[in-house]
Design a protein around this motif. Structure first.
Motif, PDB file in Angstrom:
ATOM      1  N   SER A 297       0.840  -1.201   0.000  1.00 47.84           N
ATOM      2  CA  SER A 297       0.000   0.000   0.000  1.00 47.84           C
ATOM      3  C   SER A 297       0.874   1.250   0.000  1.00 47.84           C
ATOM      4  O   SER A 297       2.032   1.229   0.386  1.00 47.84           O
ATOM      5  N   LEU A 298       0.295   2.323  -0.479  1.00 53.22           N
ATOM      6  CA  LEU A 298       1.013   3.587  -0.497  1.00 53.22           C
ATOM      7  C   LEU A 298       1.167   4.116   0.926  1.00 53.22           C
ATOM      8  O   LEU A 298       0.290   3.936   1.756  1.00 53.22           O
ATOM      9  N   PRO A 299       2.268   4.813   1.200  1.00 54.49           N
ATOM     10  CA  PRO A 299       2.481   5.310   2.558  1.00 54.49           C
ATOM     11  C   PRO A 299       1.539   6.442   2.946  1.00 54.49           C
ATOM     12  O   PRO A 299       1.374   6.742   4.109  1.00 54.49           O
ATOM     13  N   HIS A 300       0.912   7.083   1.959  1.00 55.27           N
ATOM     14  CA  HIS A 300      -0.028   8.165   2.252  1.00 55.27           C
ATOM     15  C   HIS A 300      -1.101   8.189   1.169  1.00 55.27           C
ATOM     16  O   HIS A 300      -0.941   7.630   0.101  1.00 55.27           O
ATOM     17  N   THR A 301      -2.189   8.857   1.449  1.00 53.37           N
ATOM     18  CA  THR A 301      -3.277   8.977   0.494  1.00 53.37           C
ATOM     19  C   THR A 301      -3.126  10.290  -0.268  1.00 53.37           C
ATOM     20  O   THR A 301      -2.858  11.331   0.326  1.00 53.37           O
ATOM     21  N   VAL A 302      -3.283  10.219  -1.580  1.00 53.51           N
ATOM     22  CA  VAL A 302      -3.203  11.409  -2.416  1.00 53.51           C
ATOM     23  C   VAL A 302      -4.543  12.129  -2.340  1.00 53.51           C
ATOM     24  O   VAL A 302      -5.603  11.516  -2.504  1.00 53.51           O
ATOM     25  N   GLU A 303      -4.497  13.432  -2.078  1.00 48.97           N
ATOM     26  CA  GLU A 303      -5.731  14.207  -1.960  1.00 48.97           C
ATOM     27  C   GLU A 303      -6.364  14.412  -3.328  1.00 48.97           C
ATOM     28  O   GLU A 303      -5.693  14.755  -4.303  1.00 48.97           O
ATOM     29  N   GLY A 304      -7.684  14.182  -3.402  1.00 48.17           N
ATOM     30  CA  GLY A 304      -8.426  14.340  -4.647  1.00 48.17           C
ATOM     31  C   GLY A 304      -8.578  15.793  -5.046  1.00 48.17           C
ATOM     32  O   GLY A 304      -8.535  16.698  -4.213  1.00 48.17           O
ATOM     33  N   LEU A 305      -8.785  16.005  -6.327  1.00 45.66           N
ATOM     34  CA  LEU A 305      -8.949  17.341  -6.879  1.00 45.66           C
ATOM     35  C   LEU A 305     -10.412  17.634  -7.171  1.00 45.66           C
ATOM     36  O   LEU A 305     -11.204  16.729  -7.405  1.00 45.66           O
ATOM     37  N   VAL A 306     -10.738  18.917  -7.191  1.00 46.80           N
ATOM     38  CA  VAL A 306     -12.037  19.390  -7.665  1.00 46.80           C
ATOM     39  C   VAL A 306     -11.776  20.101  -8.984  1.00 46.80           C
ATOM     40  O   VAL A 306     -11.010  21.067  -9.029  1.00 46.80           O
ATOM     41  N   GLN A 307     -12.375  19.572 -10.050  1.00 45.75           N
ATOM     42  CA  GLN A 307     -12.232  20.172 -11.365  1.00 45.75           C
ATOM     43  C   GLN A 307     -13.582  20.725 -11.805  1.00 45.75           C
ATOM     44  O   GLN A 307     -14.619  20.112 -11.537  1.00 45.75           O
ATOM     45  N   VAL A 308     -13.565  21.860 -12.469  1.00 46.67           N
ATOM     46  CA  VAL A 308     -14.784  22.459 -13.011  1.00 46.67           C
ATOM     47  C   VAL A 308     -14.618  22.592 -14.511  1.00 46.67           C
ATOM     48  O   VAL A 308     -13.601  23.088 -14.989  1.00 46.67           O
ATOM     49  N   PHE A 309     -15.606  22.111 -15.243  1.00 50.26           N
ATOM     50  CA  PHE A 309     -15.685  22.316 -16.684  1.00 50.26           C
ATOM     51  C   PHE A 309     -16.932  23.151 -16.926  1.00 50.26           C
ATOM     52  O   PHE A 309     -18.043  22.713 -16.605  1.00 50.26           O
ATOM     53  N   THR A 310     -16.749  24.333 -17.444  1.00 46.48           N
ATOM     54  CA  THR A 310     -17.874  25.233 -17.638  1.00 46.48           C
ATOM     55  C   THR A 310     -17.850  25.793 -19.056  1.00 46.48           C
ATOM     56  O   THR A 310     -16.800  25.832 -19.704  1.00 46.48           O
ATOM     57  N   CYS A 311     -19.007  26.195 -19.514  1.00 47.06           N
ATOM     58  CA  CYS A 311     -19.178  26.656 -20.876  1.00 47.06           C
ATOM     59  C   CYS A 311     -20.487  27.439 -20.929  1.00 47.06           C
ATOM     60  O   CYS A 311     -21.425  27.105 -20.198  1.00 47.06           O
ATOM     61  N   PRO A 312     -20.575  28.466 -21.764  1.00 46.76           N
ATOM     62  CA  PRO A 312     -21.824  29.230 -21.807  1.00 46.76           C
ATOM     63  C   PRO A 312     -23.013  28.457 -22.378  1.00 46.76           C
ATOM     64  O   PRO A 312     -24.139  28.884 -22.256  1.00 46.76           O
ATOM     65  N   HIS A 313     -22.789  27.322 -22.975  1.00 42.63           N
ATOM     66  CA  HIS A 313     -23.874  26.528 -23.542  1.00 42.63           C
ATOM     67  C   HIS A 313     -23.780  25.095 -23.022  1.00 42.63           C
ATOM     68  O   HIS A 313     -22.785  24.690 -22.440  1.00 42.63           O
ATOM     69  N   ARG A 314     -24.818  24.336 -23.229  1.00 38.28           N
ATOM     70  CA  ARG A 314     -24.823  22.927 -22.822  1.00 38.28           C
ATOM     71  C   ARG A 314     -24.209  22.070 -23.923  1.00 38.28           C
ATOM     72  O   ARG A 314     -23.822  22.570 -24.963  1.00 38.28           O
ATOM     73  N   SER A 315     -24.090  20.799 -23.673  1.00 39.06           N
ATOM     74  CA  SER A 315     -23.634  19.815 -24.665  1.00 39.06           C
ATOM     75  C   SER A 315     -22.132  19.885 -24.927  1.00 39.06           C
ATOM     76  O   SER A 315     -21.697  19.815 -26.059  1.00 39.06           O
ATOM     77  N   PHE A 316     -21.340  20.008 -23.904  1.00 39.68           N
ATOM     78  CA  PHE A 316     -19.897  19.950 -24.062  1.00 39.68           C
ATOM     79  C   PHE A 316     -19.311  18.812 -23.235  1.00 39.68           C
ATOM     80  O   PHE A 316     -18.158  18.806 -22.872  1.00 39.68           O
ATOM     81  N   PHE A 317     -20.116  17.807 -22.988  1.00 41.27           N
ATOM     82  CA  PHE A 317     -19.789  16.724 -22.079  1.00 41.27           C
ATOM     83  C   PHE A 317     -18.760  15.741 -22.649  1.00 41.27           C
ATOM     84  O   PHE A 317     -18.193  14.952 -21.932  1.00 41.27           O
ATOM     85  N   THR A 318     -18.478  15.798 -23.922  1.00 48.52           N
ATOM     86  CA  THR A 318     -17.644  14.795 -24.580  1.00 48.52           C
ATOM     87  C   THR A 318     -16.268  14.667 -23.956  1.00 48.52           C
ATOM     88  O   THR A 318     -15.812  13.556 -23.682  1.00 48.52           O
ATOM     89  N   SER A 319     -15.578  15.760 -23.714  1.00 44.18           N
ATOM     90  CA  SER A 319     -14.214  15.672 -23.166  1.00 44.18           C
ATOM     91  C   SER A 319     -14.217  15.137 -21.736  1.00 44.18           C
ATOM     92  O   SER A 319     -13.322  14.387 -21.348  1.00 44.18           O
ATOM     93  N   VAL A 320     -15.224  15.492 -20.957  1.00 42.56           N
ATOM     94  CA  VAL A 320     -15.320  14.977 -19.586  1.00 42.56           C
ATOM     95  C   VAL A 320     -15.620  13.481 -19.623  1.00 42.56           C
ATOM     96  O   VAL A 320     -15.021  12.696 -18.873  1.00 42.56           O
ATOM     97  N   MET A 321     -16.517  13.070 -20.512  1.00 40.09           N
ATOM     98  CA  MET A 321     -16.847  11.653 -20.634  1.00 40.09           C
ATOM     99  C   MET A 321     -15.629  10.856 -21.090  1.00 40.09           C
ATOM    100  O   MET A 321     -15.375   9.755 -20.582  1.00 40.09           O
ATOM    101  N   ALA A 322     -14.862  11.394 -22.018  1.00 40.33           N
ATOM    102  CA  ALA A 322     -13.653  10.706 -22.478  1.00 40.33           C
ATOM    103  C   ALA A 322     -12.673  10.519 -21.317  1.00 40.33           C
ATOM    104  O   ALA A 322     -12.062   9.452 -21.169  1.00 40.33           O
ATOM    105  N   GLN A 323     -12.525  11.535 -20.497  1.00 41.08           N
ATOM    106  CA  GLN A 323     -11.650  11.433 -19.329  1.00 41.08           C
ATOM    107  C   GLN A 323     -12.153  10.356 -18.360  1.00 41.08           C
ATOM    108  O   GLN A 323     -11.377   9.544 -17.869  1.00 41.08           O
TER     109      GLN A 323
END
Length: 178
Positions: free
Chosen positions: A15-41
């Motif tokens: 096991s790892l000696p410590h836990t890596v802290e998770g990140l908060v990422q925001v993907f924003t756009c003035p319009h809807r339907s830009f989910f493709t890059s987030v889904m690919a990730q």
């Protein structure tokens, strides 16, 4: 064709000696339907053996609900709100509001259990801006989640308080070229 990776179980000696802290990422756009890059990730990360949860708050129409997640491969669960339609207005019936609240409560509960390493909350900003989920609840969720969980928030007009909590902000813009 579908391929699956098997991730070897780690015993106490590896096991790892410590836990890596998770990140908060925001993907924003003035319009809807830009989910493709987030889904690919999300798909890429799940394909590497990391448990991923995708929650679409305002998408409906398929009779899914959190009780019936779509499972893509071994490591990606995808849930939508149990609604007869997709939400594009804050004017909802009581049953629609209740379905969205149930999904939000379920999301908070399952994430607190630490089952997932990445959680995608799709169109969360719209749910907040429509008055369906409070900004304070989301801030509390981010603070109380297990520290190793990465969270991706998507949607237009992301509230400033959530942007302030983000480790990474990606703003997508369309450019029109002749």
């Amino acid at each position: 064709m579908v391929s699956q990776l098997e991730v070897p179980a780690r015993d106490g000696n590896h096991s790892l000696p410590h836990t890596v802290e998770g990140l908060v990422q925001v993907f924003t756009c003035p319009h809807r339907s830009f989910f493709t890059s987030v889904m690919a990730q999300a798909l890429r990360i799940a394909g590497q053996g990391t448990p991923v949860l995708i929650v679409q708050f305002l998408k409906g129409g398929i009779g899914q609900g959190y009780q019936r997640p779509v499972q893509l491969g071994q490591h990606l669960d995808w849930v939508r709100c149990d609604l007869p339609r997709c939400i594009d207005t804050p004017d909802l019936e009581e049953t629609e509001i209740a379905a969205l609240r149930e999904l939000w409560d379920h999301t908070r509960s399952i994430v607190s259990q630490g089952k997932y390493s990445l959680v995608v909350l799709d169109e969360l900003s719209l749910a907040i801006n429509f008055g369906l989920i409070s900004e304070a609840e989301v801030l509390e969720f981010l603070e109380s989640r297990p520290m190793q969980v990465d969270v991706i928030l998507t949607g237009p007009d992301m509230p400033a308080a959530l942007l302030d909590q983000a480790d990474q902000i990606t703003e997508l813009r369309r450019t029109h070229r002749p």
